[in-house]
Design a protein around this motif. Structure first.
Motif, short mmCIF file in Angstrom:
data_model
loop_
_atom_site.label_atom_id
_atom_site.label_comp_id
_atom_site.label_asym_id
_atom_site.label_seq_id
_atom_site.Cartn_x
_atom_site.Cartn_y
_atom_site.Cartn_z
N LEU A 69 0.83 -1.20 0.00
CA LEU A 69 0.00 0.00 0.00
C LEU A 69 0.86 1.25 0.00
CD1 LEU A 69 -2.84 1.23 0.17
CD2 LEU A 69 -2.62 1.12 2.65
N VAL A 70 1.90 1.27 0.82
CA VAL A 70 2.80 2.42 0.88
C VAL A 70 3.49 2.61 -0.47
CG1 VAL A 70 4.95 3.26 1.91
CG2 VAL A 70 3.16 2.34 3.36
N LEU A 71 3.91 1.51 -1.10
CA LEU A 71 4.57 1.60 -2.40
C LEU A 71 3.63 2.19 -3.45
CD1 LEU A 71 7.00 0.93 -4.24
CD2 LEU A 71 5.90 -1.27 -4.66
N ILE A 72 2.39 1.78 -3.46
CA ILE A 72 1.44 2.30 -4.43
C ILE A 72 1.20 3.79 -4.22
CG2 ILE A 72 -0.99 2.20 -5.12
CD1 ILE A 72 -0.77 -0.82 -4.88
N VAL A 73 1.09 4.21 -2.97
CA VAL A 73 0.89 5.63 -2.68
C VAL A 73 2.09 6.44 -3.15
CG1 VAL A 73 0.69 7.31 -0.79
CG2 VAL A 73 -0.75 5.27 -0.80
N VAL A 74 3.29 5.93 -2.90
CA VAL A 74 4.51 6.65 -3.32
C VAL A 74 4.58 6.74 -4.84
CG1 VAL A 74 7.03 6.46 -3.39
CG2 VAL A 74 5.81 6.17 -1.24
N VAL A 75 4.24 5.67 -5.54
CA VAL A 75 4.28 5.70 -7.01
C VAL A 75 3.26 6.69 -7.55
CG1 VAL A 75 3.77 4.32 -9.07
CG2 VAL A 75 5.24 3.40 -7.28
N VAL A 76 2.06 6.71 -6.99
CA VAL A 76 1.04 7.66 -7.44
C VAL A 76 1.50 9.10 -7.20
CG1 VAL A 76 -1.30 8.51 -6.98
CG2 VAL A 76 -0.90 6.07 -7.25
N LEU A 77 2.07 9.36 -6.03
CA LEU A 77 2.56 10.71 -5.75
C LEU A 77 3.72 11.10 -6.67
CD1 LEU A 77 2.40 10.81 -1.86
CD2 LEU A 77 0.92 12.00 -3.48
N ALA A 78 4.58 10.16 -6.99
CA ALA A 78 5.70 10.44 -7.89
C ALA A 78 5.20 10.77 -9.29
CB ALA A 78 6.66 9.26 -7.93
N VAL A 79 4.20 10.02 -9.77
CA VAL A 79 3.65 10.30 -11.09
C VAL A 79 2.97 11.66 -11.11
CG1 VAL A 79 1.85 9.57 -12.73
CG2 VAL A 79 3.42 7.89 -11.75
N LYS A 80 2.23 11.98 -10.06
CA LYS A 80 1.58 13.30 -9.99
C LYS A 80 2.61 14.41 -9.98
CE LYS A 80 -2.66 13.41 -7.66
NZ LYS A 80 -3.41 13.46 -6.40
N SER A 81 3.67 14.25 -9.22
CA SER A 81 4.72 15.26 -9.15
C SER A 81 5.43 15.41 -10.49
CB SER A 81 5.72 14.89 -8.06
OG SER A 81 6.79 15.79 -8.04
N TYR A 82 5.70 14.30 -11.15
CA TYR A 82 6.35 14.34 -12.46
C TYR A 82 5.48 15.09 -13.47
CZ TYR A 82 7.96 12.79 -17.01
OH TYR A 82 8.37 12.75 -18.31
N ARG A 83 4.19 14.76 -13.49
CA ARG A 83 3.29 15.43 -14.44
C ARG A 83 3.16 16.92 -14.15
NH1 ARG A 83 -1.63 11.17 -15.46
NH2 ARG A 83 -0.38 9.67 -16.64
N LYS A 84 3.13 17.27 -12.88
CA LYS A 84 3.03 18.69 -12.51
C LYS A 84 4.28 19.44 -12.95
CE LYS A 84 2.41 21.87 -8.77
NZ LYS A 84 2.85 22.17 -7.45
N ASN A 85 5.44 18.86 -12.70
CA ASN A 85 6.70 19.51 -13.10
C ASN A 85 6.81 19.60 -14.62
OD1 ASN A 85 7.51 19.89 -10.48
ND2 ASN A 85 8.69 18.01 -10.41
N ARG A 86 6.37 18.58 -15.32
CA ARG A 86 6.41 18.59 -16.78
C ARG A 86 5.49 19.67 -17.33
NH1 ARG A 86 4.23 13.52 -19.80
NH2 ARG A 86 2.35 14.49 -19.04
N ASN A 87 4.30 19.82 -16.75
CA ASN A 87 3.37 20.86 -17.20
C ASN A 87 3.89 22.24 -16.88
OD1 ASN A 87 1.60 19.00 -18.26
ND2 ASN A 87 0.33 18.90 -16.41
N ASP A 88 4.56 22.41 -15.71
CA ASP A 88 5.13 23.70 -15.36
C ASP A 88 6.24 24.11 -16.33
OD1 ASP A 88 3.38 23.93 -13.27
OD2 ASP A 88 4.83 23.39 -11.72
N GLU A 89 7.04 23.14 -16.77
CA GLU A 89 8.11 23.42 -17.72
C GLU A 89 7.54 23.84 -19.07
OE1 GLU A 89 10.68 20.05 -17.90
OE2 GLU A 89 11.46 20.38 -15.87
N LYS A 90 6.43 23.23 -19.48
CA LYS A 90 5.81 23.59 -20.75
C LYS A 90 5.26 25.00 -20.71
CE LYS A 90 4.45 19.05 -22.44
NZ LYS A 90 3.32 18.17 -22.75
#
Length: 93
Positions: A69-90
């Motif tokens: 469960l902890v691993l899934i939460v961390v992966v979801v948060l990492a994907v959200k953070s990656y997408r947010k940073n990618r959108n901010d760069e664009k």
């Protein structure tokens, strides 16, 4: 804007599905292990090592479920953070 909403909705659905799988997988194994620990052989045979090992197995199944469960939460948060940073760069380009 509509596309962004659809992406967030799909991400929420995907994370809910992954969370459901994270709960379902360990509980099935935990139920299987608990049926082994409820057998009358533990009290009748006097073999306490077998009973202790089954109790430890139950603990390991529960710990694996929590860690999954902890691993899934961390992966979801990492994907959200990656997408947010990618959108901010664009936006900044």
């Amino acid at each position: 804007m509509l596309n962004d909403f659809a992406i967030r909705r799909r991400l929420a659905r995907t994370s809910a599905l992954l969370l459901a799988l994270a709960f379902a997988a360990p509980t099935g194994s935990l139920a299987h292990a608990s049926t082994h620990s409820l057998t009358p052989d533990c009290s009748a045979s006097g073999d306490t090592l077998k009973c202790d090992l089954l109790g430890f197995l139950n603990f390991l199944y529960a710990a694996a479920g929590v860690l999954a469960l902890v691993l899934i939460v961390v992966v979801v948060l990492a994907v959200k953070s990656y997408r947010k940073n990618r959108n901010d760069e664009k936006v900044g380009s």
